[in-house]
Design a protein around this motif. Structure first.
Motif, PDB file in Angstrom:
ATOM      1  N   ASP A 245     -42.161   7.663 -27.364  1.00 37.31           N
ATOM      2  CA  ASP A 245     -42.832   8.946 -27.872  1.00 37.31           C
ATOM      3  C   ASP A 245     -41.773   9.964 -28.279  1.00 37.31           C
ATOM      4  O   ASP A 245     -42.111  10.804 -28.988  1.00 37.31           O
ATOM      5  N   LEU A 246     -40.664   9.710 -27.518  1.00 34.70           N
ATOM      6  CA  LEU A 246     -39.622  11.038 -27.689  1.00 34.70           C
ATOM      7  C   LEU A 246     -38.918  10.862 -29.084  1.00 34.70           C
ATOM      8  O   LEU A 246     -38.501  11.938 -29.538  1.00 34.70           O
ATOM      9  N   ALA A 247     -38.831   9.710 -29.628  1.00 33.03           N
ATOM     10  CA  ALA A 247     -38.360   9.582 -31.065  1.00 33.03           C
ATOM     11  C   ALA A 247     -37.014  10.159 -30.904  1.00 33.03           C
ATOM     12  O   ALA A 247     -36.684  11.085 -31.958  1.00 33.03           O
ATOM     13  N   PHE A 248     -36.207   9.714 -30.040  1.00 35.33           N
ATOM     14  CA  PHE A 248     -34.778  10.272 -30.240  1.00 35.33           C
ATOM     15  C   PHE A 248     -34.029   9.671 -31.748  1.00 35.33           C
ATOM     16  O   PHE A 248     -34.397   8.584 -31.932  1.00 35.33           O
ATOM     17  N   LYS A 249     -33.215  10.485 -32.064  1.00 37.37           N
ATOM     18  CA  LYS A 249     -32.298  10.206 -33.358  1.00 37.37           C
ATOM     19  C   LYS A 249     -31.435   9.022 -33.071  1.00 37.37           C
ATOM     20  O   LYS A 249     -31.005   9.047 -31.957  1.00 37.37           O
ATOM     21  N   VAL A 270     -26.634  10.186 -11.086  1.00 43.23           N
ATOM     22  CA  VAL A 270     -27.621  11.091 -10.321  1.00 43.23           C
ATOM     23  C   VAL A 270     -28.730  11.556 -11.355  1.00 43.23           C
ATOM     24  O   VAL A 270     -28.358  12.108 -12.315  1.00 43.23           O
ATOM     25  N   TRP A 271     -30.037  11.340 -10.778  1.00 45.90           N
ATOM     26  CA  TRP A 271     -31.111  11.893 -11.536  1.00 45.90           C
ATOM     27  C   TRP A 271     -31.899  12.698 -10.496  1.00 45.90           C
ATOM     28  O   TRP A 271     -32.254  12.401  -9.433  1.00 45.90           O
ATOM     29  N   ILE A 272     -31.884  13.992 -10.703  1.00 47.71           N
ATOM     30  CA  ILE A 272     -32.523  15.053  -9.809  1.00 47.71           C
ATOM     31  C   ILE A 272     -33.930  15.335 -10.465  1.00 47.71           C
ATOM     32  O   ILE A 272     -33.958  16.155 -11.592  1.00 47.71           O
ATOM     33  N   ASP A 273     -34.734  14.695  -9.892  1.00 44.53           N
ATOM     34  CA  ASP A 273     -36.384  14.501 -10.669  1.00 44.53           C
ATOM     35  C   ASP A 273     -36.919  16.264 -10.352  1.00 44.53           C
ATOM     36  O   ASP A 273     -36.891  16.624  -9.217  1.00 44.53           O
ATOM     37  N   LEU A 274     -37.283  16.828 -11.233  1.00 44.45           N
ATOM     38  CA  LEU A 274     -38.104  18.059 -11.423  1.00 44.45           C
ATOM     39  C   LEU A 274     -39.692  17.910 -11.319  1.00 44.45           C
ATOM     40  O   LEU A 274     -40.115  16.757 -12.064  1.00 44.45           O
ATOM     41  N   ALA A 275     -40.315  18.707 -10.820  1.00 47.47           N
ATOM     42  CA  ALA A 275     -41.916  18.527 -10.892  1.00 47.47           C
ATOM     43  C   ALA A 275     -42.311  18.975 -12.240  1.00 47.47           C
ATOM     44  O   ALA A 275     -43.428  19.700 -12.444  1.00 47.47           O
ATOM     45  N   ILE A 276     -41.682  18.739 -13.374  1.00 46.23           N
ATOM     46  CA  ILE A 276     -42.428  18.757 -14.848  1.00 46.23           C
ATOM     47  C   ILE A 276     -42.008  17.340 -15.471  1.00 46.23           C
ATOM     48  O   ILE A 276     -40.763  16.727 -15.466  1.00 46.23           O
ATOM     49  N   SER A 278     -40.929  14.227 -17.065  1.00 47.76           N
ATOM     50  CA  SER A 278     -39.592  13.471 -17.760  1.00 47.76           C
ATOM     51  C   SER A 278     -38.680  14.510 -17.891  1.00 47.76           C
ATOM     52  O   SER A 278     -37.716  14.257 -18.607  1.00 47.76           O
ATOM     53  N   TYR A 279     -38.550  15.510 -16.957  1.00 46.17           N
ATOM     54  CA  TYR A 279     -37.409  16.593 -16.990  1.00 46.17           C
ATOM     55  C   TYR A 279     -36.737  16.271 -15.736  1.00 46.17           C
ATOM     56  O   TYR A 279     -37.274  16.069 -14.549  1.00 46.17           O
ATOM     57  N   GLY A 280     -35.615  16.560 -15.834  1.00 46.86           N
ATOM     58  CA  GLY A 280     -34.446  16.409 -14.491  1.00 46.86           C
ATOM     59  C   GLY A 280     -33.216  16.903 -14.875  1.00 46.86           C
ATOM     60  O   GLY A 280     -32.869  17.507 -16.006  1.00 46.86           O
ATOM     61  N   ILE A 281     -32.255  17.069 -13.760  1.00 46.92           N
ATOM     62  CA  ILE A 281     -30.999  17.412 -13.934  1.00 46.92           C
ATOM     63  C   ILE A 281     -30.078  16.018 -13.561  1.00 46.92           C
ATOM     64  O   ILE A 281     -30.475  15.487 -12.619  1.00 46.92           O
ATOM     65  N   HIS A 282     -29.218  15.653 -14.313  1.00 44.19           N
ATOM     66  CA  HIS A 282     -28.403  14.596 -14.185  1.00 44.19           C
ATOM     67  C   HIS A 282     -27.165  14.405 -14.583  1.00 44.19           C
ATOM     68  O   HIS A 282     -26.602  15.457 -15.197  1.00 44.19           O
ATOM     69  N   THR A 328     -34.813  17.950 -24.875  1.00 42.32           N
ATOM     70  CA  THR A 328     -35.773  18.318 -23.952  1.00 42.32           C
ATOM     71  C   THR A 328     -36.313  16.817 -24.012  1.00 42.32           C
ATOM     72  O   THR A 328     -37.167  16.416 -24.126  1.00 42.32           O
ATOM     73  N   VAL A 329     -36.316  16.003 -24.276  1.00 41.89           N
ATOM     74  CA  VAL A 329     -36.729  15.245 -23.061  1.00 41.89           C
ATOM     75  C   VAL A 329     -36.120  14.100 -22.943  1.00 41.89           C
ATOM     76  O   VAL A 329     -36.037  13.206 -23.763  1.00 41.89           O
ATOM     77  N   ASP A 330     -35.102  14.111 -21.936  1.00 43.79           N
ATOM     78  CA  ASP A 330     -34.336  12.840 -21.596  1.00 43.79           C
ATOM     79  C   ASP A 330     -35.137  11.701 -21.172  1.00 43.79           C
ATOM     80  O   ASP A 330     -36.342  12.356 -20.575  1.00 43.79           O
ATOM     81  N   GLY A 331     -35.211  10.551 -21.182  1.00 41.09           N
ATOM     82  CA  GLY A 331     -35.970   9.690 -20.650  1.00 41.09           C
ATOM     83  C   GLY A 331     -35.983   9.818 -18.936  1.00 41.09           C
ATOM     84  O   GLY A 331     -35.192   9.997 -18.335  1.00 41.09           O
ATOM     85  N   LEU A 332     -37.214   9.533 -18.540  1.00 39.79           N
ATOM     86  CA  LEU A 332     -37.551   9.543 -17.242  1.00 39.79           C
ATOM     87  C   LEU A 332     -36.996   8.390 -16.492  1.00 39.79           C
ATOM     88  O   LEU A 332     -37.179   7.326 -16.571  1.00 39.79           O
ATOM     89  N   ALA A 333     -36.043   8.951 -15.617  1.00 38.37           N
ATOM     90  CA  ALA A 333     -35.466   7.927 -14.404  1.00 38.37           C
ATOM     91  C   ALA A 333     -36.186   7.727 -13.263  1.00 38.37           C
ATOM     92  O   ALA A 333     -36.912   8.685 -12.773  1.00 38.37           O
ATOM     93  N   ARG A 334     -36.169   6.601 -12.900  1.00 36.54           N
ATOM     94  CA  ARG A 334     -37.048   6.108 -11.676  1.00 36.54           C
ATOM     95  C   ARG A 334     -36.079   5.572 -10.597  1.00 36.54           C
ATOM     96  O   ARG A 334     -35.006   4.960 -11.032  1.00 36.54           O
TER      97      ARG A 334
END
Length: 334
Positions: A245-249, A270-276, A278-282, A328-334
């Motif tokens: 759904d992100l449809a990256f180029k 490192v993925w710093i997961d935010l409470a939004i 699919s958003y994080g600092i990485h 905006t929206v990098d993929g969600l890391a788990r």
């Protein structure tokens, strides 16, 4: 005759173009002092300043011994935090404050270990994300890349500091920056993501800057979020999950996929997961592009800065997005 002309041309080039290029070795850089004038090419004083800034957690990003936008931002942040005019220029006053932060040598020797050269390495990292998903691990390509990232430097600078030296044999002695940052600051009040300045700042309760990192933050097409958020968790050595759904180029598949962990993973180490969602600092596999390119909306740091920030924050740490520009929206890391 042709050989004579080639030798003469080389001598002229050295005399004209290289006259101000100082030798880069352990003693020259460790003993470097402030000098007025515009440095050319890789400069010992600039290199020393970059390493001292990195140690003090006013990160210049990739250390390469050259003037850059990230160095200017790091100097400006250091100046502001130390009550100096924040013009981002290396002045005698700034040099004095900076060298007072640490008396330890900025360049030291390091002995290559078996672990450094053993890997496992990922010799070829595909450019397309769908092909990355076929690999079992996104490791470093080779020992040079691994060592360069460990010491926060460009591969080119690592080779320049160690001319004619191979990087594959355990026991080899290298000249490298000492980028030990010491213990992370305690009692932080929160994180500030400045979208306009492309900086991430760590604040104490009084608002003082304890650490500042250059960042790639979103774009006009894919802006980063606004307002307040908080850290949910810190994931080390994350995998990367792509949502179609992100449809990256450049990503043609309509199916979700997962990219294995490793430093050359799209979100780095490192993925710093935010409470939004699919958003994080990485982190990133391309440290040289930090601060000069945009992201898909998340906040991208060098791997070493993301690791440092990950050691500072904890679940519940407040994150404020400020300065509405781009991103905006990098993929969600788990």
């Amino acid at each position: 005759m042709i050989r004579f002309l080639l030798v003469l041309a080389a001598m002229l080039a050295l005399a004209c173009g290289g006259a101000r290029s100082a030798k880069l070795d352990l003693a020259t850089v460790n003993q470097a002092q402030f000098a007025a004038g515009e440095p050319q090419d890789v400069d010992p004083t600039v290199l020393k300043a970059q390493i001292l800034l990195d140690r003090a957690r006013f990160s210049p990003g990739l250390i390469d011994g050259r003037l850059s936008e990230n160095l200017t931002k790091a100097l400006g942040a250091f100046q502001q935090a130390n009550g100096l005019p924040s013009d981002g220029k290396l002045t005698p006053e700034t040099w004095g404050k900076l060298t007072a932060t640490s008396a330890d040598p900025v360049l030291v020797t390091y002995e290559v270990t078996r672990k450094d050269v053993r890997g496992p390495f990922t010799r070829r990292v595909p450019a397309r994300m769908e092909r990355m998903a076929r690999l079992r691990r996104l490791g470093y390509r080779n020992a040079v890349e691994k060592l360069a990232e460990r010491f926060h430097v460009s591969e080119q600078l690592l080779r320049t500091l160690n001319p004619g030296i191979g990087f594959r044999k355990p026991g080899t002695t290298l000249v490298v920056p000492d980028v030990g940052r010491g213990d992370p600051p305690a009692g932080i009040a929160g994180i500030e993501v400045d979208k306009g300045a492309r900086l991430v700042r760590v604040l104490d309760p009084s608002g003082k800057w304890l650490a500042v990192y250059p960042a790639s933050i979103g774009s006009d097409e894919n802006p980063a979020p606004s307002g307040m958020a908080e850290v949910k968790r810190v994931v080390r050595n994350p995998t990367y999950h792509y949502d179609p759904d992100l449809a990256f180029k450049g990503v043609k598949t309509k199916r979700p996929f997962t990219i294995a962990a490793g430093p050359n993973n799209p979100v780095g180490t490192v993925w710093i997961d935010l409470a939004i969602e699919s958003y994080g600092i990485h982190g990133t596999p391309e440290p040289g592009k930090i601060g000069t390119t945009f992201s898909h909306g998340c906040i991208r740091l060098t791997n070493w800065d993301a690791e440092d920030l990950g050691s500072i924050v904890q679940p519940g740490t407040k994150v404020e997005f400020k300065n509405e520009i781009a991103h905006t929206v990098d993929g969600l890391a788990r």
